[in-house]
Design an enzyme around this catalytic site. Structure first.
Site, PDB file in Angstrom:
ATOM      1  N   LYS A 285       0.865  -1.181   0.000  1.00 47.57           N
ATOM      2  CA  LYS A 285       0.000   0.000   0.000  1.00 47.57           C
ATOM      3  C   LYS A 285       0.899   1.228   0.000  1.00 47.57           C
ATOM      4  O   LYS A 285       1.853   1.287   0.780  1.00 47.57           O
ATOM      5  CB  LYS A 285      -0.870  -0.002   1.254  1.00 47.57           C
ATOM      6  CG  LYS A 285      -1.892   1.100   1.305  1.00 47.57           C
ATOM      7  CD  LYS A 285      -2.643   1.120   2.627  1.00 47.57           C
ATOM      8  CE  LYS A 285      -3.443  -0.136   2.830  1.00 47.57           C
ATOM      9  NZ  LYS A 285      -4.224  -0.091   4.092  1.00 47.57           N
TER      10      LYS A 285
ATOM     11  N   CYS B 109      -0.621  15.200  -5.734  1.00 51.47           N
ATOM     12  CA  CYS B 109      -0.995  14.435  -6.925  1.00 51.47           C
ATOM     13  C   CYS B 109      -2.161  13.485  -6.637  1.00 51.47           C
ATOM     14  O   CYS B 109      -2.155  12.763  -5.645  1.00 51.47           O
ATOM     15  CB  CYS B 109       0.206  13.628  -7.406  1.00 51.47           C
ATOM     16  SG  CYS B 109      -0.147  12.596  -8.843  1.00 51.47           S
TER      17      CYS B 109
ATOM     18  N   CYS C 152      -3.379  11.921  -9.695  1.00 56.34           N
ATOM     19  CA  CYS C 152      -3.438  11.147 -10.944  1.00 56.34           C
ATOM     20  C   CYS C 152      -2.478   9.959 -10.922  1.00 56.34           C
ATOM     21  O   CYS C 152      -2.504   9.132 -11.814  1.00 56.34           O
ATOM     22  CB  CYS C 152      -3.125  12.041 -12.147  1.00 56.34           C
ATOM     23  SG  CYS C 152      -1.382  12.478 -12.336  1.00 56.34           S
TER      24      CYS C 152
ATOM     25  N   CYS D  74       2.228  17.070  -6.819  1.00 52.84           N
ATOM     26  CA  CYS D  74       1.900  17.231  -8.236  1.00 52.84           C
ATOM     27  C   CYS D  74       3.080  17.852  -8.974  1.00 52.84           C
ATOM     28  O   CYS D  74       3.682  18.802  -8.491  1.00 52.84           O
ATOM     29  CB  CYS D  74       0.676  18.145  -8.349  1.00 52.84           C
ATOM     30  SG  CYS D  74       0.250  18.615 -10.031  1.00 52.84           S
TER      31      CYS D  74
ATOM     32  N   HIS E 212      -0.460  15.403 -14.698  1.00 55.68           N
ATOM     33  CA  HIS E 212      -1.890  15.162 -14.962  1.00 55.68           C
ATOM     34  C   HIS E 212      -2.326  15.792 -16.286  1.00 55.68           C
ATOM     35  O   HIS E 212      -3.249  15.295 -16.925  1.00 55.68           O
ATOM     36  CB  HIS E 212      -2.749  15.674 -13.794  1.00 55.68           C
ATOM     37  CG  HIS E 212      -2.606  17.135 -13.535  1.00 55.68           C
ATOM     38  ND1 HIS E 212      -1.689  17.653 -12.654  1.00 55.68           N
ATOM     39  CD2 HIS E 212      -3.260  18.176 -14.084  1.00 55.68           C
ATOM     40  CE1 HIS E 212      -1.796  18.976 -12.647  1.00 55.68           C
ATOM     41  NE2 HIS E 212      -2.734  19.319 -13.513  1.00 55.68           N
TER      42      HIS E 212
HETATM   43 FE1  FES Z   1      -0.807  14.057 -10.612  1.00 54.09          FE
HETATM   44 FE2  FES Z   1      -0.785  16.675 -10.990  1.00 54.09          FE
HETATM   45  S1  FES Z   1      -2.343  15.511 -10.138  1.00 54.09           S
HETATM   46  S2  FES Z   1       0.757  15.251 -11.457  1.00 54.09           S
END
Ligand code: FES
Length: 74
Positions: A23, A40, A42, A51, A55
């Site tokens: 995890k 982040c 994504c 981030c 994304h």
């Molecule tokens: Fe993943 Fe921006 S939300 S790089």
């Protein structure tokens, strides 16, 4: 169409971050994030859990609509 489309929610969301771990958990000291930090959501950032803008490419190539969680001091 419901908010959560069950047909597309079954796939793994993490393509390659720390896949050797059962995890992926991160702890961030709130005193170290300054006035604002983007986290982040994504699972494509090379600076995960932060981030790095990855994304945008993911959204362009897949038609997805993901973006970061912005944490701010008020
Ligand atoms: Fe993943 Fe921006 S939300 S790089």
């Amino acid at each position: 169409k419901t908010f959560l489309d069950k047909k597309t929610c079954g796939a793994q969301v993490n393509p390659c971050i720390r896949k050797n771990e059962a995890k992926v958990v991160n702890t961030v000291d709130i005193e170290e994030i300054g006035n604002q930090k983007a986290f982040c959501r994504c699972w494509r950032s090379e600076k995960f859990p932060y981030c790095d803008g990855s994304h945008n490419k993911h959204n362009e190539t897949t038609g997805d609509n993901v973006g970061p969680l912005l944490v701010k001091k008020s």
